[in-house]
Motif scaffolding. Structure first.
Motif, PDB file in Angstrom:
ATOM      1  N   ASP A   1       1.369  -1.242   0.029  1.00  0.00           N
ATOM      2  CA  ASP A   1      -0.393  -0.020  -0.049  1.00  0.00           C
ATOM      3  C   ASP A   1       0.534   1.371  -0.033  1.00  0.00           C
ATOM      4  N   ASP A   2       2.462   1.395  -0.980  1.00  0.00           N
ATOM      5  CA  ASP A   2       2.913   2.478  -1.032  1.00  0.00           C
ATOM      6  C   ASP A   2       2.342   3.472  -2.165  1.00  0.00           C
ATOM      7  N   CYS A   3       1.466   4.277  -1.896  1.00  0.00           N
ATOM      8  CA  CYS A   3       0.636   4.984  -2.124  1.00  0.00           C
ATOM      9  C   CYS A   3       2.009   6.119  -3.344  1.00  0.00           C
ATOM     10  N   ASN A   4       3.445   5.978  -2.462  1.00  0.00           N
ATOM     11  CA  ASN A   4       4.900   7.142  -3.435  1.00  0.00           C
ATOM     12  C   ASN A   4       5.279   6.460  -3.971  1.00  0.00           C
ATOM     13  N   ALA A   5       5.469   4.622  -4.777  1.00  0.00           N
ATOM     14  CA  ALA A   5       5.322   4.062  -5.437  1.00  0.00           C
ATOM     15  C   ALA A   5       4.691   4.241  -6.746  1.00  0.00           C
TER      16      ALA A   5
END
Length: 133
Positions: free
Chosen positions: A117-121
């Motif tokens: 759930d890494d939104c920056n990725a």
């Protein structure tokens, strides 16, 4: 005659198996994966096109990874973005993104597993691996 008949039946069975395997319906996962690639490619083409309206540069970035839970918010935000609705290519891209979102939350909801759930990725484009020749 018997060995020839066996060979013929074996050949027919083998051809039938090959035909059935190649015409199998896509899985939910394969459909989502191919549509996410299609949306990402369409976005890249739109960004690099010289003939499209300048408002395209203001669109939110759209790099998708269907294994990232944040893809749902990313798609939702992109579809709801108010700019560039007058540009046909953007409207078509939003429609593809809306379809992908619908498939993810409705049809494939139980079939998909989100690994992160890494939104920056999702803000940084993933470059393909460099192949050495």
């Amino acid at each position: 005659k018997l060995p020839t008949m066996k060979m013929l039946l074996l050949l027919i069975a083998l051809l039938s198996a090959v035909l059935l395997a190649s015409t199998a319906p896509p899985t939910c996962y394969s459909r989502v994966l191919s549509l996410s690639r299609e949306v990402t490619e369409s976005f890249k083409e739109l960004q690099t096109s010289k003939t499209v309206d300048s408002c395209v540069q203001t669109l939110p970035r759209l790099y998708l990874d269907i294994h990232n839970y944040c893809v749902l918010a990313k798609l939702r935000d992109f579809v709801a973005y108010p700019g560039c609705d007058r540009v046909v290519e953007v409207s078509e891209l939003k429609e593809k993104a809306r379809s992908l979102y619908t498939i993810l939350i409705s049809y494939c909801r139980r079939d998909l597993v989100f690994l992160t759930d890494d939104c920056n990725a999702l803000e940084i484009p993933v470059s393909p691996p460099i192949e050495h020749s």
